[in-house]
Design a protein around this motif. Structure first.
Motif, PDB file in Angstrom:
ATOM      1  N   PHE A  31       0.843  -1.178   0.000  1.00 16.43           N
ATOM      2  CA  PHE A  31       0.000   0.000   0.000  1.00 16.43           C
ATOM      3  C   PHE A  31       0.890   1.244   0.000  1.00 16.43           C
ATOM      4  CE2 PHE A  31      -4.101  -1.911   0.601  1.00 16.43           C
ATOM      5  CZ  PHE A  31      -3.811  -3.132   1.184  1.00 16.43           C
ATOM      6  N   PRO A  32       0.659   2.188  -0.903  1.00 19.90           N
ATOM      7  CA  PRO A  32       1.530   3.358  -0.981  1.00 19.90           C
ATOM      8  C   PRO A  32       1.621   4.138   0.326  1.00 19.90           C
ATOM      9  CG  PRO A  32       0.173   3.210  -2.947  1.00 19.90           C
ATOM     10  CD  PRO A  32      -0.344   2.177  -1.984  1.00 19.90           C
ATOM     11  N   VAL A  33       0.505   4.248   1.022  1.00 24.14           N
ATOM     12  CA  VAL A  33       0.486   4.968   2.293  1.00 24.14           C
ATOM     13  C   VAL A  33      -0.309   4.148   3.308  1.00 24.14           C
ATOM     14  CG1 VAL A  33      -0.073   7.112   3.506  1.00 24.14           C
ATOM     15  CG2 VAL A  33       0.523   7.180   1.083  1.00 24.14           C
ATOM     16  N   MET A  34       0.208   4.070   4.512  1.00 21.33           N
ATOM     17  CA  MET A  34      -0.514   3.477   5.631  1.00 21.33           C
ATOM     18  C   MET A  34      -0.357   4.418   6.810  1.00 21.33           C
ATOM     19  SD  MET A  34       0.485  -0.572   5.308  1.00 21.33           S
ATOM     20  CE  MET A  34      -0.821  -1.105   6.436  1.00 21.33           C
ATOM     21  N   GLY A  35      -1.302   4.353   7.728  1.00 21.25           N
ATOM     22  CA  GLY A  35      -1.178   5.262   8.859  1.00 21.25           C
ATOM     23  C   GLY A  35      -2.259   5.052   9.898  1.00 21.25           C
ATOM     24  N   TRP A  36      -2.342   6.040  10.790  1.00 21.28           N
ATOM     25  CA  TRP A  36      -3.251   5.973  11.926  1.00 21.28           C
ATOM     26  C   TRP A  36      -4.008   7.291  12.088  1.00 21.28           C
ATOM     27  CZ3 TRP A  36      -3.596   1.442  14.660  1.00 21.28           C
ATOM     28  CH2 TRP A  36      -2.581   0.505  14.462  1.00 21.28           C
ATOM     29  N   TYR A  37      -5.301   7.160  12.290  1.00 17.18           N
ATOM     30  CA  TYR A  37      -6.148   8.250  12.726  1.00 17.18           C
ATOM     31  C   TYR A  37      -6.600   7.937  14.153  1.00 17.18           C
ATOM     32  CZ  TYR A  37      -6.937  10.630   8.223  1.00 17.18           C
ATOM     33  OH  TYR A  37      -6.797  11.357   7.065  1.00 17.18           O
ATOM     34  N   ARG A  38      -7.127   8.925  14.816  1.00 13.93           N
ATOM     35  CA  ARG A  38      -7.758   8.699  16.111  1.00 13.93           C
ATOM     36  C   ARG A  38      -8.992   9.586  16.259  1.00 13.93           C
ATOM     37  NH1 ARG A  38      -3.183  11.289  20.215  1.00 13.93           N
ATOM     38  NH2 ARG A  38      -3.469  13.492  19.604  1.00 13.93           N
ATOM     39  N   GLN A  39      -9.892   9.137  17.108  1.00 19.51           N
ATOM     40  CA  GLN A  39     -11.104   9.902  17.352  1.00 19.51           C
ATOM     41  C   GLN A  39     -11.498   9.774  18.821  1.00 19.51           C
ATOM     42  OE1 GLN A  39     -14.487   8.897  14.882  1.00 19.51           O
ATOM     43  NE2 GLN A  39     -15.351  10.944  15.141  1.00 19.51           N
ATOM     44  N   ALA A  40     -11.528  10.903  19.494  1.00 19.71           N
ATOM     45  CA  ALA A  40     -11.986  10.955  20.876  1.00 19.71           C
ATOM     46  C   ALA A  40     -13.470  11.316  20.883  1.00 19.71           C
ATOM     47  CB  ALA A  40     -11.182  11.987  21.656  1.00 19.71           C
ATOM     48  N   PRO A  41     -14.190  10.981  21.945  1.00 20.33           N
ATOM     49  CA  PRO A  41     -15.630  11.303  22.003  1.00 20.33           C
ATOM     50  C   PRO A  41     -15.883  12.787  21.789  1.00 20.33           C
ATOM     51  CG  PRO A  41     -15.037   9.807  23.773  1.00 20.33           C
ATOM     52  CD  PRO A  41     -13.746  10.237  23.134  1.00 20.33           C
ATOM     53  N   GLY A  42     -16.835  13.080  20.904  1.00 17.70           N
ATOM     54  CA  GLY A  42     -17.207  14.462  20.659  1.00 17.70           C
ATOM     55  C   GLY A  42     -16.263  15.238  19.776  1.00 17.70           C
ATOM     56  N   THR A  43     -15.290  14.553  19.178  1.00 14.74           N
ATOM     57  CA  THR A  43     -14.340  15.243  18.303  1.00 14.74           C
ATOM     58  C   THR A  43     -14.331  14.587  16.926  1.00 14.74           C
ATOM     59  OG1 THR A  43     -12.408  13.860  18.846  1.00 14.74           O
ATOM     60  CG2 THR A  43     -12.898  15.720  20.319  1.00 14.74           C
ATOM     61  N   GLU A  44     -13.720  15.305  15.983  1.00 11.97           N
ATOM     62  CA  GLU A  44     -13.586  14.740  14.642  1.00 11.97           C
ATOM     63  C   GLU A  44     -12.368  13.816  14.592  1.00 11.97           C
ATOM     64  OE1 GLU A  44     -15.527  18.412  12.014  1.00 11.97           O
ATOM     65  OE2 GLU A  44     -13.443  17.807  11.728  1.00 11.97           O
ATOM     66  N   ARG A  45     -12.415  12.898  13.669  1.00 10.79           N
ATOM     67  CA  ARG A  45     -11.272  11.996  13.481  1.00 10.79           C
ATOM     68  C   ARG A  45     -10.096  12.818  12.966  1.00 10.79           C
ATOM     69  NH1 ARG A  45     -12.216   6.223  10.565  1.00 10.79           N
ATOM     70  NH2 ARG A  45     -13.885   6.265  12.131  1.00 10.79           N
ATOM     71  N   ASP A  89      -4.338  11.778  24.807  1.00 10.27           N
ATOM     72  CA  ASP A  89      -4.153  10.790  23.742  1.00 10.27           C
ATOM     73  C   ASP A  89      -5.255   9.733  23.757  1.00 10.27           C
ATOM     74  OD1 ASP A  89      -0.646  10.940  24.462  1.00 10.27           O
ATOM     75  OD2 ASP A  89      -1.676  11.848  22.739  1.00 10.27           O
ATOM     76  N   THR A  90      -6.103   9.768  24.762  1.00  9.08           N
ATOM     77  CA  THR A  90      -7.199   8.810  24.857  1.00  9.08           C
ATOM     78  C   THR A  90      -8.131   8.957  23.660  1.00  9.08           C
ATOM     79  OG1 THR A  90      -7.131   8.729  27.267  1.00  9.08           O
ATOM     80  CG2 THR A  90      -9.205   8.119  26.195  1.00  9.08           C
ATOM     81  N   ALA A  91      -8.347   7.855  22.961  1.00  9.38           N
ATOM     82  CA  ALA A  91      -9.167   7.867  21.748  1.00  9.38           C
ATOM     83  C   ALA A  91      -9.263   6.450  21.199  1.00  9.38           C
ATOM     84  CB  ALA A  91      -8.552   8.780  20.689  1.00  9.38           C
ATOM     85  N   VAL A  92     -10.133   6.295  20.215  1.00 14.74           N
ATOM     86  CA  VAL A  92     -10.106   5.082  19.406  1.00 14.74           C
ATOM     87  C   VAL A  92      -9.148   5.341  18.248  1.00 14.74           C
ATOM     88  CG1 VAL A  92     -11.419   3.472  17.986  1.00 14.74           C
ATOM     89  CG2 VAL A  92     -12.466   4.482  20.027  1.00 14.74           C
ATOM     90  N   TYR A  93      -8.198   4.460  18.076  1.00 15.20           N
ATOM     91  CA  TYR A  93      -7.193   4.598  17.030  1.00 15.20           C
ATOM     92  C   TYR A  93      -7.546   3.673  15.869  1.00 15.20           C
ATOM     93  CZ  TYR A  93      -4.225   7.444  20.002  1.00 15.20           C
ATOM     94  OH  TYR A  93      -3.725   8.467  20.768  1.00 15.20           O
ATOM     95  N   TYR A  94      -7.573   4.258  14.683  1.00 15.97           N
ATOM     96  CA  TYR A  94      -7.936   3.523  13.478  1.00 15.97           C
ATOM     97  C   TYR A  94      -6.743   3.460  12.529  1.00 15.97           C
ATOM     98  CZ  TYR A  94     -12.759   4.421  14.956  1.00 15.97           C
ATOM     99  OH  TYR A  94     -13.930   4.484  15.653  1.00 15.97           O
ATOM    100  N   CYS A  95      -6.465   2.279  12.069  1.00 19.05           N
ATOM    101  CA  CYS A  95      -5.439   2.088  11.045  1.00 19.05           C
ATOM    102  C   CYS A  95      -6.093   2.227   9.675  1.00 19.05           C
ATOM    103  CB  CYS A  95      -4.825   0.708  11.199  1.00 19.05           C
ATOM    104  SG  CYS A  95      -3.615   0.256   9.926  1.00 19.05           S
ATOM    105  N   TYR A  96      -5.333   2.758   8.718  1.00 26.61           N
ATOM    106  CA  TYR A  96      -5.842   2.798   7.363  1.00 26.61           C
ATOM    107  C   TYR A  96      -4.739   2.422   6.376  1.00 26.61           C
ATOM    108  CZ  TYR A  96      -3.471   7.194   6.177  1.00 26.61           C
ATOM    109  OH  TYR A  96      -2.526   8.153   5.900  1.00 26.61           O
ATOM    110  N   ALA A  97      -5.194   1.952   5.222  1.00 19.62           N
ATOM    111  CA  ALA A  97      -4.284   1.630   4.130  1.00 19.62           C
ATOM    112  C   ALA A  97      -4.846   2.271   2.865  1.00 19.62           C
ATOM    113  CB  ALA A  97      -4.155   0.115   3.955  1.00 19.62           C
ATOM    114  N   ASP A  98      -4.018   3.032   2.196  1.00 19.43           N
ATOM    115  CA  ASP A  98      -4.415   3.780   0.996  1.00 19.43           C
ATOM    116  C   ASP A  98      -3.976   3.023  -0.252  1.00 19.43           C
ATOM    117  OD1 ASP A  98      -4.463   5.537  -1.218  1.00 19.43           O
ATOM    118  OD2 ASP A  98      -4.208   7.273   0.076  1.00 19.43           O
TER     119      ASP A  98
END
Length: 115
Positions: A31-45, A89-98
């Protein structure tokens, strides 16, 4: 069918460390790009960190110097080493692959930083 699976979240005290892992399957190429996003309650990813297959990295300012992203191109795996963790840093962390500008997402893993 591309699948993205994260692991490694949990509860840690402030100042502690965690390592997140992510495996992306279903592609015969890296995958050309891989990475991590996160989202805490009440906030945008938000994008936390990303890495290209050539090793170029990008971090959100709030984690620079504390988090390190790395990857294994042969296995299509990406890792996020998180040190000096803070309650914010508390959040749900999401991995993605582009792949071809389409983002494949994992199901998310919870990271909680609390004493």
């Amino acid at each position: 069918q591309v699948q993205v699976v994260e692991s490694g979240g949990g509860l840690v005290q402030p100042g502690g460390s965690l390592r997140l892992s992510c495996a992306a399957s279903g592609s015969v190429v890296s995958f050309p790009v891989m990475g991590w996003y996160r989202q805490a309650p009440g906030t945008e990813r938000e994008l936390v960190a990303a890495i290209t297959s050539g090793g170029f990295t990008n971090y959100v300012d709030s984690v620079k110097g504390r988090f390190t992203i790395s990857r294994d191109n042969a296995e299509n795996r990406v890792y996020l080493q998180m040190n000096s963790l803070k309650p914010e840093d508390t959040a749900v962390y999401y991995c993605y692959a582009d792949l071809d500008s389409y983002l494949y997402w994992g199901q998310g893993t919870q990271v909680t930083v609390s004493s």
